[in-house]
Design a protein around this motif. Structure first.
Motif, PDB file in Angstrom:
ATOM      1  N   LEU A   9      28.863  48.449  41.817  1.00 56.06           N
ATOM      2  CA  LEU A   9      28.800  48.375  40.437  1.00 56.06           C
ATOM      3  C   LEU A   9      29.931  47.743  39.719  1.00 56.06           C
ATOM      4  O   LEU A   9      29.861  47.180  38.620  1.00 56.06           O
ATOM      5  CB  LEU A   9      28.579  49.986  39.801  1.00 56.06           C
ATOM      6  CG  LEU A   9      27.266  50.780  39.919  1.00 56.06           C
ATOM      7  CD1 LEU A   9      27.603  51.984  39.300  1.00 56.06           C
ATOM      8  CD2 LEU A   9      26.200  49.766  39.196  1.00 56.06           C
ATOM      9  N   LEU A 102      28.263  48.139  32.213  1.00 59.63           N
ATOM     10  CA  LEU A 102      28.725  48.629  33.799  1.00 59.63           C
ATOM     11  C   LEU A 102      30.131  49.178  33.798  1.00 59.63           C
ATOM     12  O   LEU A 102      30.372  50.245  34.324  1.00 59.63           O
ATOM     13  CB  LEU A 102      28.530  47.329  34.734  1.00 59.63           C
ATOM     14  CG  LEU A 102      27.332  46.923  35.339  1.00 59.63           C
ATOM     15  CD1 LEU A 102      27.489  45.364  35.757  1.00 59.63           C
ATOM     16  CD2 LEU A 102      26.637  47.885  36.290  1.00 59.63           C
ATOM     17  N   HIS A 106      30.537  53.156  34.107  1.00 55.72           N
ATOM     18  CA  HIS A 106      31.500  53.352  35.480  1.00 55.72           C
ATOM     19  C   HIS A 106      32.976  53.889  35.208  1.00 55.72           C
ATOM     20  O   HIS A 106      33.411  54.623  35.953  1.00 55.72           O
ATOM     21  CB  HIS A 106      31.154  52.086  36.388  1.00 55.72           C
ATOM     22  CG  HIS A 106      31.814  52.165  37.625  1.00 55.72           C
ATOM     23  ND1 HIS A 106      33.255  51.995  37.779  1.00 55.72           N
ATOM     24  CD2 HIS A 106      31.460  52.837  38.613  1.00 55.72           C
ATOM     25  CE1 HIS A 106      33.537  51.965  39.141  1.00 55.72           C
ATOM     26  NE2 HIS A 106      32.436  52.320  39.848  1.00 55.72           N
ATOM     27  N   LEU A 174      27.084  58.833  40.312  1.00 54.50           N
ATOM     28  CA  LEU A 174      26.514  57.504  40.420  1.00 54.50           C
ATOM     29  C   LEU A 174      25.239  57.568  39.220  1.00 54.50           C
ATOM     30  O   LEU A 174      25.162  56.582  38.569  1.00 54.50           O
ATOM     31  CB  LEU A 174      25.703  57.368  41.974  1.00 54.50           C
ATOM     32  CG  LEU A 174      24.778  56.384  42.198  1.00 54.50           C
ATOM     33  CD1 LEU A 174      25.724  55.033  41.746  1.00 54.50           C
ATOM     34  CD2 LEU A 174      24.405  56.190  43.367  1.00 54.50           C
ATOM     35  N   TRP A 175      24.391  58.420  39.171  1.00 54.53           N
ATOM     36  CA  TRP A 175      23.427  58.676  38.325  1.00 54.53           C
ATOM     37  C   TRP A 175      23.907  58.425  37.004  1.00 54.53           C
ATOM     38  O   TRP A 175      23.388  57.804  35.825  1.00 54.53           O
ATOM     39  CB  TRP A 175      22.712  59.836  38.474  1.00 54.53           C
ATOM     40  CG  TRP A 175      21.543  59.508  39.715  1.00 54.53           C
ATOM     41  CD1 TRP A 175      21.567  60.265  41.034  1.00 54.53           C
ATOM     42  CD2 TRP A 175      20.445  58.828  39.684  1.00 54.53           C
ATOM     43  NE1 TRP A 175      20.743  59.532  41.671  1.00 54.53           N
ATOM     44  CE2 TRP A 175      20.126  58.647  41.091  1.00 54.53           C
ATOM     45  CE3 TRP A 175      19.870  57.666  38.614  1.00 54.53           C
ATOM     46  CZ2 TRP A 175      18.742  58.132  41.251  1.00 54.53           C
ATOM     47  CZ3 TRP A 175      18.632  57.075  39.212  1.00 54.53           C
ATOM     48  CH2 TRP A 175      18.363  57.083  40.487  1.00 54.53           C
ATOM     49  N   VAL A 178      24.814  54.930  36.046  1.00 54.01           N
ATOM     50  CA  VAL A 178      23.750  54.107  36.272  1.00 54.01           C
ATOM     51  C   VAL A 178      22.849  54.271  34.592  1.00 54.01           C
ATOM     52  O   VAL A 178      22.770  53.487  33.980  1.00 54.01           O
ATOM     53  CB  VAL A 178      22.721  54.328  37.228  1.00 54.01           C
ATOM     54  CG1 VAL A 178      21.296  53.467  36.953  1.00 54.01           C
ATOM     55  CG2 VAL A 178      23.416  53.782  38.566  1.00 54.01           C
ATOM     56  N   THR A 182      22.951  51.854  31.609  1.00 52.14           N
ATOM     57  CA  THR A 182      21.794  51.220  31.211  1.00 52.14           C
ATOM     58  C   THR A 182      21.489  51.313  29.725  1.00 52.14           C
ATOM     59  O   THR A 182      21.100  50.416  28.818  1.00 52.14           O
ATOM     60  CB  THR A 182      20.398  51.943  32.029  1.00 52.14           C
ATOM     61  OG1 THR A 182      20.710  51.682  33.453  1.00 52.14           O
ATOM     62  CG2 THR A 182      19.411  51.100  31.490  1.00 52.14           C
TER      63      THR A 182
END
Lengths: 204, 204, 204
Positions: A9, A102, A106, A174-175, A178, A182
């Motif tokens: 990522l 991102l 992140h 992680l989720w 993401v 998004t």
């Protein structure tokens, strides 16, 4: 978060920002090294600002070679392969939006996972996300997009807050990254395509 | 210095700079979030630069919520309540002068009280004071006022040196900050109203 | 490296950059303090960025008085003694080239000698070398020379890589810095005089 996916990522964000920076360099008709310099600074700039703020010395991008390699390679490729001038602005905004999403989610998720408070994590993610673009725009002498573009700062805040909020509710890093990323990319791109803007000051 | 009064001076400086930044944003007709972003960066920017230089990680404004709250609220209020366009420039300069004075003297006094040398304290105070304004002006793409405005850098140096000098003579931190700050604000505002400038280079 | 010679190279680099910055200030007809501020920031800016990246708090130039003294004195002298307007641009580029060469090689050699990896040393030297010029150009609101000038970034990379490479081959720090710096200055000045540029993007 799986270390490999997290790294992926991170590199994807660096690549997206480097491409957006290099496209601006091409539009300004800089020479090849000028394009690579502005692309690389845009790609790794947000992370360097984050590391300076958090006290990571030297910044990760100065010691971990994949970051700089991805930024330099992406910029080189853009120098040789880029769309027609009339289309460059469009691609620049799209890649910038991916970098923004991102990095905001992140960056915030990574800060929260490392034990920072929610406020600090949210700010760190947002600043990581907008830092590269600010460096790019200041270098080529224009007002940074974060001040003028459609829902730009809102998208970064959305990504960072979503990621931190989901992690506070127990979702894994992680989720959270993401989903937050998004959300930020979608909001930014939709507002760009629709020309959405927040209210401006009333005519004084 | 009484911790509460010191905190009050700090927040007053943040508010003054945030207002000056938000007024510039209104003048440039940024949207509401653009106004808040430039106002907040201007308000907390000087302190963030100071913390990065002194190695305070993460910067105080990222962990201590009142700083950001004051900066964001001040910017929001300016978005809704601001003078007519012709008057904005005047108010921007006045609030900027108060931020300059408060930060230069308070920043220098705090650095000196924390054990820095006089030279370092003076530099830290001066850079804290001019940092927010430089960020604001670079973001909106104009030459920073510290290079062009009437006795701007001189006022910051006066505030920082007065505060450090008084403390070196035994005065306590609070009074040194108040007297130094007052001197800086008065010098800056008088030079603005009178149009005082230092000499320019001879016609080459 | 003999500490005295190392210090001398450092101060020479600061002086060269301060002169280039002050010349830009004179060309923009800033007042005397504006000239000194832009000159001083240009002179010590690269080193401050280096120290912030490497975690040296407070930066050396804030605690070691000769650095700031040299930068301020050099700027003052330029204010009073400077060439005719038509020649200023020429001198600005020449002094900038000397600062670039001295800082790139010396910065990289010093970082390598202090135990940083070759990649980090090379990046630190390059950023120290281009940092002061970027600050100068952003302050006076023009696109930084590193993006537009003839072989500018290449010269900095050459100086930094030569110095690190020679030290990796066993040469001592002083000679590595001198040879690397000379290579950088020569490449930059020759490319300036010949108008050498790297390729630009093909007409899109």
């Amino acid at each position: 978060m799986s270390a490999l996916l997290s790294e992926g990522l991170q590199l994807a964000g660096i690549l997206a920002f480097a491409i957006s920076g290099a496209l601006v360099g091409v539009r300004r008709r800089l020479d090849i090294l000028g394009v690579v310099v502005v692309g690389s600074f845009t790609g790794i700039g947000g992370g360097v600002i984050r590391d300076v703020l958090l006290g990571v010395h030297p910044p990760v991008s100065f010691t971990h070679w994949p970051n700089l390699t991805v930024a330099v390679l992406g910029s080189f490729i853009v120098f040789f392969v880029h769309p027609r001038l009339a289309r460059i602005r469009y691609f620049e905004v799209v890649f910038d939006a991916f970098g923004l999403g991102l990095f905001s989610a992140h960056g915030a998720a990574a800060a929260y996972a490392s034990g920072q408070t929610p406020l600090t994590s949210m700010l760190v993610g947002t600043i990581t996300a907008i830092g590269g673009g600010v460096i790019r725009d200041v270098l080529v002498n224009r007002v940074p997009g974060v001040l003028t573009r459609e829902l730009y700062a809102i998208s970064a805040l959305l990504g960072a807050n979503t990621a931190v909020g989901l992690m506070a509710c127990g979702m894994d890093e992680l989720w959270a990254a993401v989903i937050g990323g998004t959300a930020a990319v979608v909001l930014r791109l939709v507002s760009f395509m629709r020309g959405w803007h927040l209210p401006r000051p009333r005519r004084p």
